[in-house]
Design a protein around this motif. Structure first.
Motif, short mmCIF file in Angstrom:
data_model
loop_
_atom_site.label_atom_id
_atom_site.label_comp_id
_atom_site.label_asym_id
_atom_site.label_seq_id
_atom_site.Cartn_x
_atom_site.Cartn_y
_atom_site.Cartn_z
N VAL A 24 0.87 -1.17 0.00
CA VAL A 24 0.00 0.00 0.00
C VAL A 24 0.91 1.22 0.00
O VAL A 24 1.64 1.46 0.96
N LEU A 25 0.90 1.97 -1.11
CA LEU A 25 1.76 3.15 -1.25
C LEU A 25 0.87 4.40 -1.19
O LEU A 25 -0.11 4.51 -1.94
N GLU A 26 1.22 5.33 -0.30
CA GLU A 26 0.43 6.55 -0.14
C GLU A 26 1.15 7.72 -0.83
O GLU A 26 2.38 7.83 -0.80
N VAL A 27 0.33 8.60 -1.43
CA VAL A 27 0.87 9.79 -2.09
C VAL A 27 1.31 10.79 -1.03
O VAL A 27 0.59 11.04 -0.05
N SER A 28 2.49 11.36 -1.21
CA SER A 28 2.99 12.36 -0.26
C SER A 28 2.18 13.64 -0.38
O SER A 28 1.43 13.85 -1.34
N GLY A 29 2.34 14.51 0.61
CA GLY A 29 1.59 15.76 0.63
C GLY A 29 1.81 16.62 -0.59
O GLY A 29 0.88 17.28 -1.09
N ASP A 30 3.04 16.63 -1.11
CA ASP A 30 3.34 17.44 -2.30
C ASP A 30 3.05 16.70 -3.59
O ASP A 30 3.21 17.25 -4.69
N GLY A 31 2.62 15.43 -3.49
CA GLY A 31 2.25 14.67 -4.68
C GLY A 31 3.42 14.19 -5.52
O GLY A 31 3.21 13.69 -6.62
N LYS A 32 4.66 14.30 -5.01
CA LYS A 32 5.82 13.96 -5.82
C LYS A 32 6.32 12.53 -5.62
O LYS A 32 7.02 12.00 -6.47
N THR A 33 5.99 11.93 -4.48
CA THR A 33 6.50 10.59 -4.20
C THR A 33 5.37 9.69 -3.68
O THR A 33 4.33 10.16 -3.24
N LEU A 34 5.63 8.39 -3.75
CA LEU A 34 4.75 7.37 -3.19
C LEU A 34 5.54 6.61 -2.13
O LEU A 34 6.58 6.04 -2.43
N LEU A 35 5.04 6.61 -0.89
CA LEU A 35 5.73 5.96 0.23
C LEU A 35 5.08 4.61 0.51
O LEU A 35 3.85 4.51 0.58
N LEU A 36 5.92 3.57 0.65
CA LEU A 36 5.42 2.25 1.02
C LEU A 36 4.97 2.30 2.48
O LEU A 36 5.77 2.09 3.38
N ARG A 37 3.69 2.61 2.71
CA ARG A 37 3.17 2.78 4.07
C ARG A 37 2.99 1.45 4.77
O ARG A 37 3.33 1.29 5.94
N GLU A 38 2.41 0.46 4.08
CA GLU A 38 2.21 -0.86 4.65
C GLU A 38 2.51 -1.90 3.58
O GLU A 38 2.32 -1.64 2.38
N GLY A 39 2.98 -3.08 4.01
CA GLY A 39 3.29 -4.12 3.04
C GLY A 39 3.53 -5.45 3.71
O GLY A 39 3.75 -5.53 4.93
N VAL A 40 3.50 -6.51 2.92
CA VAL A 40 3.75 -7.87 3.38
C VAL A 40 4.73 -8.52 2.41
O VAL A 40 4.62 -8.35 1.20
N GLY A 41 5.71 -9.26 2.96
CA GLY A 41 6.70 -9.95 2.15
C GLY A 41 8.00 -9.21 1.98
O GLY A 41 8.95 -9.74 1.41
N TRP A 42 8.07 -7.96 2.47
CA TRP A 42 9.26 -7.13 2.29
C TRP A 42 10.27 -7.40 3.41
O TRP A 42 9.92 -7.82 4.50
N ALA A 43 11.52 -7.15 3.10
CA ALA A 43 12.58 -7.32 4.08
C ALA A 43 12.42 -6.31 5.22
O ALA A 43 11.82 -5.24 5.03
N PRO A 44 12.92 -6.61 6.43
CA PRO A 44 12.82 -5.68 7.56
C PRO A 44 13.42 -4.32 7.19
O PRO A 44 14.48 -4.23 6.55
N GLY A 45 12.72 -3.26 7.59
CA GLY A 45 13.21 -1.90 7.36
C GLY A 45 12.76 -1.29 6.05
O GLY A 45 12.99 -0.10 5.82
N VAL A 46 12.14 -2.09 5.17
CA VAL A 46 11.71 -1.54 3.88
C VAL A 46 10.39 -0.79 4.02
O VAL A 46 10.25 0.34 3.54
N VAL A 47 9.41 -1.42 4.70
CA VAL A 47 8.10 -0.79 4.87
C VAL A 47 8.26 0.47 5.73
O VAL A 47 8.89 0.45 6.78
N GLY A 48 7.72 1.54 5.28
CA GLY A 48 7.81 2.82 5.98
C GLY A 48 8.97 3.68 5.51
O GLY A 48 9.03 4.87 5.85
N ASN A 49 9.90 3.10 4.76
CA ASN A 49 11.08 3.85 4.30
C ASN A 49 11.22 3.88 2.78
O ASN A 49 11.79 4.83 2.24
N LEU A 50 10.72 2.86 2.09
CA LEU A 50 10.87 2.81 0.65
C LEU A 50 9.90 3.81 -0.01
O LEU A 50 8.73 3.86 0.33
N SER A 51 10.42 4.59 -0.92
CA SER A 51 9.56 5.52 -1.67
C SER A 51 9.99 5.50 -3.13
O SER A 51 11.16 5.26 -3.45
N VAL A 52 9.03 5.73 -4.02
CA VAL A 52 9.30 5.80 -5.45
C VAL A 52 8.70 7.09 -5.98
O VAL A 52 7.80 7.68 -5.37
N ALA A 53 9.21 7.54 -7.12
CA ALA A 53 8.72 8.78 -7.71
C ALA A 53 7.30 8.60 -8.21
O ALA A 53 6.96 7.57 -8.80
#
Length: 912
Positions: free
Chosen positions: A284-313
């Motif tokens: 589940v990727l949420e749009v940032s306030g400025d609309g420029k990035t998508l943050l991995l807010r919640e996820g399953v199957g990802w390595a520790p530390g990825v959820v909450g920190n991974l973002s894509v343009a």
């Protein structure tokens, strides 16, 4: 798929011909052959077109000129043997006469022998195979290669075990040997059993088998009819998957309604994707306030530390960003072969395939829901629908969460105001005398000064004496009272919803002497809550209404079409003519109701243009005067400098007509109706009743009457479908709900101001556009005569009854019609057609492949082919929010036969 290896269709009005055909069959083939009897050529053509028929036996008295050709065309492209039963004298005996035009494919039924009938067996859709007592294969038909990959010559003389998995061979040999020796069977051979066959390529195929035993030239032989049931098994598997998907969606919805924390709900959604789809990662990727990035807010199957920190343009360069910008569901089978976008997930995490969809928001998307897998794979339509359902559930919950946050922030602001003495503070005696108050309380009570407020009796400010008594008694009993909700009467007569917090002051004897407290005005919050509940209710009712109307449109098209065909066949004086005419009229009324339901649910198809509302008002003014009657005075007040709007002109006429009828009904003894237009600029400081309107430039229409008016309860339900204040049988309750749907689908707003006995004013605001009018001719001339056609059409419709009706109508007008029920079938027909296809007539919403997608694929190979879409509602497949693109030709369901023929002709004759 026929139930036997070979299937014969007998077209005769004599049941004794059944025995004639049976007696002509070789004994060795009686087991896997079935014979069906129909009594007319028309019924026979329908049965042949449905598929599965190997041969047709035609009674001589029914073998008219062209009959054989009709049967062969109905079977095309499948092979079909046609033969005629010819009577000889009065003896009742028959001989066989070849059917005219069928040439070498025709067989003589009375003289069918072993070699002639072998052709029928070779054409059978089931695999027919014969073995002897040693399990040696002595015969197999050509279906063997299609089902198990072997040519018949490769297996004849070999053991049957080569066609079955290793684990089944010993059991088969034991069972055959026991039956040969003792006659005992493993199962009732007349019944079909499910087994597994072994393909030449080494993989297993689910099959269905039925057996029979016969003797030929002294040898005991066993013949089996084998049917490939792979498709059925896949269907059963898909149905189980659909049920599992629906159960998961329902469970997530239950959690959402039960108030589950939103972050946990997002996590559960990602987990469902992994579990149900069998993928590696859910996100589940949420749009940032400025609309420029998508943050991995919640996820399953990802390595520790990825959820909450991974973002894509949030751009088209990434998978999730491409989905967000496309505002649609996106799938990729293999990221390594993907050309639409690149993905940083592929090299870092090993992602190869995925499906992602937008999580809608109120004004902009909330984010993206995605499922990724480590291996290349294609996602089925049911799986895509499942992902979309999960996203929609999250979207609805996100809106509710934001509303709750907004309410919570509002309450926090009011608490801050209290701390800074911005709330209404007071000191009063138990009997209601106001001793002291601040300016905020005076303003709340509608007073200009605190001196004016101090003259008021607190007992008289409560909506009921009982409310004040209950408040005082609770303070006396509890000593302190928090968040006591009540309604206060302002000096100007209006009411205010308030929350009071108070503490009692007692004398040494425990007697209550004073009450110190503050009053918080929560009128706006309560109003927002009411609006939210109303919007949710209207949306739910709209979805239901739109879905029902969509299904009804298909049914109504068939009813209306066949009714009109029947009327064309009956004379005026025929007793059935009146009955069918009434059926047709009832279908017309039902079609009108479905159009109103689609309008309310915002799924009707619009054709928006830049229009001048003054012109539309002028066009319908004369009609309005006839409609409302002479006892109602109509006055129009158009603004000469009125701006333009983008909307469907015909639908705006409907809005004005419905509002005029509503006003007329509110003035049974006559009155005054005024319709005015104006340019308006709506700003931030709107009245609280219309606080949901976005600020901007609008064109406003006000329809005002001096009729009976309505109370608050009626106003709150006025736009609901089927709600009416008229007596039973006097109205459908769809007039104003239709107005509401048209205005909302045109991206506008509507509200009503009314009080009992003071009339009503309906205000409509449509966004103003800077463009010149494009008002089309709404009443195109109707062609009085249509020449018989000769073009070739490709008809694609998944509803069998509708497809049969449309095909019949088009053929009766001279067209050559190719019919398909699915997109893939249509593509195959198009590829097999050597001549031109002049027009594609396709439904918009179909399983597996939509109409627009099919049209695009076919236009790539046949660019000169015209396209005509048909549907009963819009799902944004051929437009945006129900608005048709300018170059799209569209036929709205339900349609009459005449409408279909004229529309097809119009599209074909329109210059490119």
């Amino acid at each position: 798929m026929p139930e036997r290896g070979a299937r014969i269709l007998l077209i005769s009005q004599r049941e004794e011909d059944l025995q004639l055909v049976r007696d002509s069959l070789p004994n060795a083939l009686e087991g896997p052959v079935s014979i069906d009897l129909v009594r007319s050529v028309e019924e026979g053509v329908v049965r042949v077109a449905q598929g599965g028929i190997t041969a047709v036996a035609l009674a001589s008295d029914l073998a008219l000129e062209g009959t054989t050709q009709r049967l062969l065309q109905a079977a095309h492209p499948a092979q079909l043997a046609v033969f005629v039963l010819a009577s000889m004298g009065n003896s009742g005996a028959h001989d066989a006469r070849p059917a005219k035009g069928s040439e070498e494919r025709n067989l003589a039924c009375a003289e069918i022998g072993q070699e002639q009938f072998r052709l029928l067996v070779q054409f059978a859709t089931d695999l027919i195979i014969t073995i002897d007592e040693t399990s040696t294969i002595v015969f197999a038909n050509s279906a063997l290669e299609r089902i198990l990959g072997y040519r018949p010559a490769e297996v004849v003389g070999h053991k049957l075990a080569m066609l079955m998995p290793e684990r089944m061979r010993a059991r088969h040999q034991f069972g055959l040997q026991r039956h040969v020796e003792s006659g005992r069977k493993q199962w009732a051979w007349a019944e079909r059993v499910e087994l597994v066959g072994l393909h030449k390529a080494g993989y297993e195929i689910p099959i269905e088998l039925s057996l029979n035993e016969f003797t030929s030239e002294g040898r005991r032989l066993f013949v089996g009819a084998i049917c490939d049931i792979s498709s059925r098994k896949r269907g059963e598997s898909q149905e189980r998957a659909r049920k599992r998907q629906q159960a998961s969606v329902n469970r997530l919805l239950e959690w959402a309604l039960a108030g589950m924390d939103f972050e946990r709900l997002e996590h559960e959604a990602a987990a469902m994707l992994v579990e149900v789809l069998g993928v590696e990662w859910g996100a589940v990727l949420e749009v940032s306030g400025d609309g420029k990035t998508l943050l991995l807010r919640e996820g399953v199957g990802w390595a520790p530390g990825v959820v909450g920190n991974l973002s894509v343009a949030a751009t088209s360069d990434s998978f999730a960003g491409f989905t967000l910008r496309s505002d649609t569901t996106v799938t990729t089978v293999d990221l390594e072969q993907e050309t639409r976008f690149s993905s940083p997930l592929a090299p870092h995490f090993g992602v190869r395939s995925g499906v992602s969809t937008v999580i809608p928001g109120e004004r902009q998307p909330f984010g993206v829901l995605a499922a990724y897998d480590r291996k290349p794979r294609d996602f089925l339509s049911d799986e895509i629908n499942f992902v979309q359902s999960i996203a929609n559930t999250l979207a609805a919950t996100a809106v509710r969460r934001r509303t709750e946050v907004a309410l919570s922030e509002s309450e926090s602001r009011f608490r801050l105001f209290f701390e800074q003495h911005l709330v209404g503070n007071y000191i009063t005696t138990p009997d209601g005398k106001l001793i002291a108050c601040n300016q905020s309380l005076a303003k709340l009570l509608g007073c200009e000064t605190t001196a004016q407020a101090l003259q008021m009796d607190m007992k008289a400010l409560y909506a009921t004496p009982e409310a004040r008594e209950d408040f005082v008694e609770q303070v006396r009993t509890l000593g302190k009272l928090e968040r006591f909700e009540s309604e206060l009467l302002r000096r100007d007569g209006r009411t205010a919803q308030v929350v009071e917090t108070a503490v009692g002051i007692f004398n040494p004897h425990g007697v209550l002497t004073e009450i110190h407290g503050f009053v918080l005005d929560v009128s706006q919050e309560r109003h927002l809550q009411d609006q939210l509940r109303q919007a949710q209710k209207m949306e739910a009712v709209g979805r239901l209404a739109g879905g029902v109307a969509h299904d009804f449109n298909n049914l109504l098209t068939a009813i209306m079409g066949y009714s009109q065909l029947a009327l064309m066949e009956l004379k005026e004086g025929d007793p059935l003519h009146h009955n069918i005419e009434e059926i047709s009229k009832a279908a017309d009324r039902a079609a009108s109701l479905t159009r109103q339901l689609l309008a309310f649910s915002r799924r009707q198809v619009l054709q928006p243009r830049v229009v001048d509302l003054n012109v539309i008002l002028s066009d319908v003014e004369r009609m309005l005067r006839r409609l409302i009657g002479e006892d109602v005075q109509l006055e129009t007040r158009p603004d000469p400098a009125l701006g333009r709007v983008r909307a469907d002109a015909g639908q705006l006429e409907q809005v004005l007509l419905n509002l005029a009828v509503n006003a007329r009904d509110a003035m049974p003894t006559g009155g005054r109706l005024e319709i005015s237009t104006a340019n308006v600029e709506l700003g931030q400081n709107l009245d609280e009743t219309v606080s949901y309107v976005l600020p901007g430039r609008y064109v406003q229409v006000v329809v005002r009457d001096n009729g009976s008016g309505m109370d608050a309860s009626t106003r709150s339900r006025i736009f609901e479908p089927f709600f009416t204040t008229k007596e039973r049988g006097k109205g459908t309750g769809l007039g104003l709900s239709t107005v509401y749907g048209i205005v909302k689908q045109s991206e506008g707003y509507i509200w009503v101001d009314s009080e009992p006995g003071q009339g009503a004013a309906f205000t409509i605001c449509l966004p103003r556009v800077d463009a010149t009018s494009e008002l089309p001719n709404l009443r195109e001339p109707v062609a009085t005569h249509i020449e018989r056609a000769s073009e070739t059409l490709l008809l694609v419709e998944d509803d069998d009854a509708l497809r049969l009706l449309a095909g019949t109508l088009l053929r009766s007008s001279g067209y050559s019609v190719l019919e398909a029920a699915r997109g893939a079938e249509a593509i195959a027909l198009c590829a097999a057609q050597s001549g031109p296809i002049h027009l594609l007539l396709t439904d918009v919403v179909m399983p597996e492949m939509s109409g627009p997608e099919l049209a695009q694929r076919l236009k790539d190979v046949r660019p000169a082919m015209r396209v005509l879409f048909m549907s009963g509602y819009t799902d944004d497949a051929i437009g945006h929010h129900g608005a048709l693109d300018a170059d799209v030709e569209f036929l709205e369901k339900p349609f009459t036969p005449d409408t279909l023929i004229k529309k097809v002709r119009k599209v074909l004759d329109t210059p490119t």
